[in-house]
Write an enzyme that holds these catalytic residues in place. Structure first.
Site, PDB file in Angstrom:
ATOM      1  CD  GLN A   1      -2.611  -1.476   2.592  1.00 41.75           C
ATOM      2  OE1 GLN A   1      -2.293  -0.670   3.393  1.00 41.75           O
ATOM      3  NE2 GLN A   1      -3.387  -2.421   2.514  1.00 41.75           N
TER       4      GLN A   1
ATOM      5  CG  HIS B   1      -2.387  -0.875   7.311  1.00 42.73           C
ATOM      6  ND1 HIS B   1      -2.629  -1.653   8.565  1.00 42.73           N
ATOM      7  CD2 HIS B   1      -3.151  -1.378   6.279  1.00 42.73           C
ATOM      8  CE1 HIS B   1      -3.908  -2.513   8.202  1.00 42.73           C
ATOM      9  NE2 HIS B   1      -3.645  -2.560   7.054  1.00 42.73           N
TER      10      HIS B   1
END
Length: 309
Positions: free
Chosen positions: A159, A224
């Protein structure tokens, strides 16, 4: 198990297992093994941080993990029974929904993994591509052939990558553009960082790092990073950082991850931040205990800050 799935899996795999930040769990494409129960349970327990999947063995019991596997199996079977092919609406068709009527309109094509968007006062659109490039689209939707120069190196995995872009509210007078990105650390570690710069022609100039966490707090893996910006109209900038797949870090004020931060527009720390006088705490922290806040907005009347994780 519905509650356990919602709390641990839905933010990445989607509330209905349809996928999102992480792959769908409704098809037969598996990142590990062939989707058998044992492999699925092992991934839930031990994670796959390189792919952005945190480990839940420390927070879920063996019974809970087994229950999740059964829940996923049952939801997959339900989807297969109920799924049907639906044609996409025509480009000019108005589509009614429960709350609004809308239509699809293509603004720009040719971008790769667009992550953040921000309009300049002249109608041009800035677009971050997660792989590490900043693009400019003319007011008529024409994408400039070359990416903006001067963008920092990013860690583009899972991510992570080039994340949000925001334009200063008084851009006409300040010229500042803000970027958040996955900053490379030692080895394969990374942490979200923030900079501001001025766009001159097709190049970022006067680049200044506004937030960079202590090197010792950088984390490995691709999970994250956050991250969004909000200007509060009082000279402050809020930005978010995910907990990097380390749930307990979100409660630790000596670490930047799992937090929403507030800084002045020039990167200095406001003297009235809630933890600015607490020994050992990172002074820019505004709130803590967050998992992966990728949406951030401020109520225009009350000033309340909302985040979506």
């Amino acid at each position: 198990m519905t509650k356990v799935f919602a709390e641990t899996c839905a933010s990445c795999h989607g509330p209905k297992l349809e996928g999102g930040l992480a792959p769908s769990m409704l098809d037969d494409v598996w990142a590990a093994g062939n989707g058998d129960d044992a492999t699925m349970a092992g991934v839930i327990k031990d994670g796959r941080l390189a792919n952005g999947m945190p480990a839940f063995g420390a927070v879920l019991s063996g019974q809970d993990i087994r229950g999740l596997v059964i829940y996923i199996r049952e939801e997959r079977a339900k989807h297969q029974r109920e799924s049907a092919t639906v044609a996409a609406p025509a480009a000019d068709a108005v589509v009614p929904s429960e709350k609004h009527a809308f239509k699809l309109e293509t603004v720009v094509t040719g971008v790769d993994a667009p992550w953040g968007l921000a309009f300049l006062p002249d109608g041009r659109l800035l677009i971050t591509e997660k792989g590490g490039t900043l693009r400019i689209t003319a007011a008529d939707g024409t994408l400039a052939p070359e990416p903006v120069q001067g963008v920092p190196a990013v860690v583009s995995k899972g991510q992570g990558g080039l994340l949000d872009v925001a334009v200063h509210p008084d851009y006409a007078n300040t010229g500042w553009i803000y970027l958040s990105y996955s900053d490379p650390g030692e080895g394969d570690s990374a942490m979200t960082a923030v900079l501001r710069a001025k766009l001159r022609g097709n190049t970022l100039e006067e680049v200044k790092t506004l937030f960079e966490a202590p090197a010792a707090t950088y984390r490995t893996g691709g999970a994250h990073f956050g991250s969004r910006f909000v200007f509060d109209g009082k000279g402050h900038v809020f930005f978010s950082i995910g907990e990097r797949g380390q749930q307990t870090d979100a409660q630790d004020l000596t670490r930047p991850n799992g937090k929403i931060h507030r800084i002045n527009e020039d990167g200095t720390v406001p003297t009235d931040n809630p933890f600015v006088k607490q020994a050992g705490a990172i002074p820019s922290i505004w709130s803590y205990g967050h998992r992966n806040p990728q949406g951030l907005a401020q109520h225009p009347e009350t000033g309340a800050l909302y985040d979506a994780e």
